[in-house]
Write a protein that holds these residues in place. Structure first.
Motif, short mmCIF file in Angstrom:
data_model
loop_
_atom_site.label_atom_id
_atom_site.label_comp_id
_atom_site.label_asym_id
_atom_site.label_seq_id
_atom_site.Cartn_x
_atom_site.Cartn_y
_atom_site.Cartn_z
N VAL A 170 0.84 -1.19 0.00
CA VAL A 170 0.00 0.00 0.00
C VAL A 170 0.88 1.25 0.00
CG1 VAL A 170 -1.91 1.19 1.16
CG2 VAL A 170 -1.67 -1.31 1.39
N VAL A 171 0.57 2.16 -0.89
CA VAL A 171 1.26 3.46 -0.89
C VAL A 171 0.21 4.56 -0.82
CG1 VAL A 171 3.24 2.64 -2.22
CG2 VAL A 171 1.29 3.64 -3.42
N PRO A 190 5.35 -6.69 -5.35
CA PRO A 190 4.18 -7.22 -4.66
C PRO A 190 3.19 -7.77 -5.69
CG PRO A 190 4.05 -4.84 -4.79
CD PRO A 190 5.35 -5.22 -5.42
N HIS A 191 2.23 -8.54 -5.24
CA HIS A 191 1.25 -9.09 -6.19
C HIS A 191 0.20 -8.07 -6.57
CE1 HIS A 191 2.87 -12.70 -4.04
NE2 HIS A 191 3.20 -12.92 -5.29
N ILE A 192 -0.08 -7.20 -5.61
CA ILE A 192 -1.05 -6.13 -5.87
C ILE A 192 -0.54 -4.85 -5.23
CG2 ILE A 192 -3.42 -5.33 -5.46
CD1 ILE A 192 -4.20 -8.33 -5.28
N LEU A 193 -0.67 -3.78 -5.98
CA LEU A 193 -0.28 -2.47 -5.46
C LEU A 193 -1.53 -1.66 -5.20
CD1 LEU A 193 2.74 -1.42 -7.50
CD2 LEU A 193 2.17 -0.47 -5.28
N VAL A 194 -1.61 -1.07 -4.04
CA VAL A 194 -2.77 -0.24 -3.74
C VAL A 194 -2.31 1.20 -3.57
CG1 VAL A 194 -4.49 0.31 -1.98
CG2 VAL A 194 -4.15 -2.07 -2.69
N VAL A 230 -4.50 -0.95 -7.79
CA VAL A 230 -5.87 -0.65 -7.38
C VAL A 230 -5.88 0.66 -6.60
CG1 VAL A 230 -7.89 -1.46 -6.09
CG2 VAL A 230 -6.40 -3.12 -7.21
N MET A 231 -6.84 1.51 -6.93
CA MET A 231 -7.00 2.77 -6.20
C MET A 231 -8.10 2.59 -5.14
SD MET A 231 -5.41 5.41 -8.12
CE MET A 231 -6.29 6.68 -8.99
N THR A 232 -7.81 3.03 -3.93
CA THR A 232 -8.82 2.93 -2.88
C THR A 232 -8.89 4.21 -2.06
OG1 THR A 232 -7.22 2.07 -1.26
CG2 THR A 232 -8.42 0.43 -2.55
N LEU A 243 -10.37 -4.35 -4.98
CA LEU A 243 -9.21 -4.99 -4.35
C LEU A 243 -9.50 -6.46 -4.08
CD1 LEU A 243 -6.43 -5.00 -3.00
CD2 LEU A 243 -7.46 -3.99 -0.96
N LEU A 244 -10.69 -6.74 -3.55
CA LEU A 244 -11.04 -8.13 -3.26
C LEU A 244 -11.12 -8.97 -4.54
CD1 LEU A 244 -11.42 -7.20 -0.36
CD2 LEU A 244 -13.56 -8.47 -0.28
N THR A 245 -11.60 -8.35 -5.61
CA THR A 245 -11.66 -9.06 -6.89
C THR A 245 -10.25 -9.42 -7.37
OG1 THR A 245 -13.63 -7.79 -7.43
CG2 THR A 245 -12.55 -8.93 -9.25
#
Ligand SMILES: Nc1nc2c(ncn2[C@@H]2O[C@H](COP(=O)(O)OP(=O)(O)O)[C@@H](O)[C@H]2O)c(=O)[nH]1
Ligand SMILES: [Mg+2]
Length: 332
Positions: A170-171, A190-194, A230-232, A243-245
């Motif tokens: 997360v950034v 990482p596998h996913i970047l937020v 992913v943007m949150t 993100l969950l998807t």
């Protein structure tokens, strides 16, 4: 004092039983190592088949805890149960100053499907010593989704990578640091970047552009997974669904590509940790260094890490005995 821990209650996700098992593993006394080993083995034999272990890491203050609160809500909507381990950096020497204002993970304490546990980081960078792994066996038996929150700033990701299925980094917008890490390729991918705090629209768009540019240079991990961004906004409560998807997509990817390789590898590194903790560099050298020891572990039963440790201990004893036998012989 004799603790009674009911495995079947842990498997049902009974909070009292889960708490009891965690306390037992955390406060274990040396004379109870046999029972710890037994408990870990029973739990390791009964993990939830569909469990997903997710590491949420990133610099302090980017909104990891806030995001986890949102993720809990989303997973509960999907009827999944959740265990959270939050590794608290406040016990680290430099931690306090870094933290700034800090959100607590927010959840409904009466919800039987959510369990949250904080643990002190200890001397490891991310606090992911074998202690975390011990606790993890309880969570893996009791919950569908396991979230592990740790503070990470670039290079400590390998530590979390060895404990979880999926790493989420997360950034926040406007913090050049983590983006620089990535550009320079310093960071493990990482596998996913937020990008959290995406409610700061203009800055978030810039961060996204920066990351997309890095991505176009050909991000891909060893197993062929293409990391997504992913943007949150944990503040406004959006983005967590996507993100969950993404998380589910990575879990599916692991099942279809890696199968159990990743988890096997993680267990092997757990045994190495236990061995290193007990015998230090002396033990590492005597058995021919890390690579050699990893090869030895490959050959033993890793179902119970303590068995693995026993085999290595025997091997160490044999090695010492044969190298000393000359001396012993002379003396007799
Ligand atoms: N504007 C904005 N602030 C946020 C967001 N998420 C968290 N924060 C704030 O950022 C601060 C740090 O959040 P926290 O969850 O403790 O970050 P952590 O240290 O990464 O766990 C708190 O004051 C939060 O209220 C967000 O999406 N947008
Ligand atoms: Mg936090």
């Amino acid at each position: 004092m004799k603790h009674h821990i009911s495995i079947s209650d842990v498997l049902l996700g009974n909070k009292m039983a889960v708490a009891r098992a965690l306390n037992f593993l955390e406060n274990r006394r040396p004379e109870e190592i046999g029972r710890v080993s037994e408990l870990i083995e029973q739990l390791s034999r009964n993990p939830r088949p569909g469990r997903h272990i997710i590491g949420i890491t990133g610099p302090p203050g980017v909104g990891k805890s806030s995001l986890i609160s949102r993720m809990i809500g989303e997973y509960r909507n999907q009827n999944q149960t959740i265990g959270v381990i939050s590794v608290d950096p406040s016990s680290r020497k430099s931690g306090g100053a870094l933290l700034g204002d800090r959100a607590r993970i927010n959840w409904d304490p009466t919800d039987p499907g959510v369990f949250i546990r904080s643990m002190a980081a200890g001397r490891h960078l991310g606090g992911l010593a074998w202690r975390t792994r011990h606790l993890m066996t309880v969570f893996e038996a009791a919950y569908d989704v396991i979230l592990l929150e740790t503070v990470g700033v670039g290079q400590s990701e390998t530590e979390i990578d060895e404990v979880v299925d999926t790493v989420v980094f997360v950034v926040q917008p406007g913090s050049g640091d983590s983006l620089q890490f990535m550009k320079a390729g310093i960071m493990e991918i990482p596998h996913i970047l937020v990008i959290n705090k995406a409610d700061q629209k203009a800055l978030a768009q810039k961060a996204l552009n920066d990351l997309e540019a890095v991505k176009s240079l050909g991000w891909m991990d060893k197993s062929g997974w293409q990391p997504g961004i992913v943007m949150t906004s944990a503040l406004e409560g959006w983005g967590q669904e996507e993100l969950l998807t993404r998380l589910k997509a990575h879990q599916d990817h692991l099942i279809s590509s890696d199968d159990n390789q990743r988890r096997r590898h993680n267990r092997i590194s757990w045994i190495l940790l236990l061995y290193r903790e007990r015998f230090g560099s002396f033990g590492m050298e005597t058995l021919g260094g890390e690579e050699n020891i990893l090869r030895l572990i490959e050959q033993v039963d890793i179902g119970n890490p303590f068995y693995g440790l026993c085999r290595l201990t025997e091997k160490l004893r044999d090695t010492l005995r044969s190298s000393n036998s000359g001396i012993i012989h002379e003396r007799t």
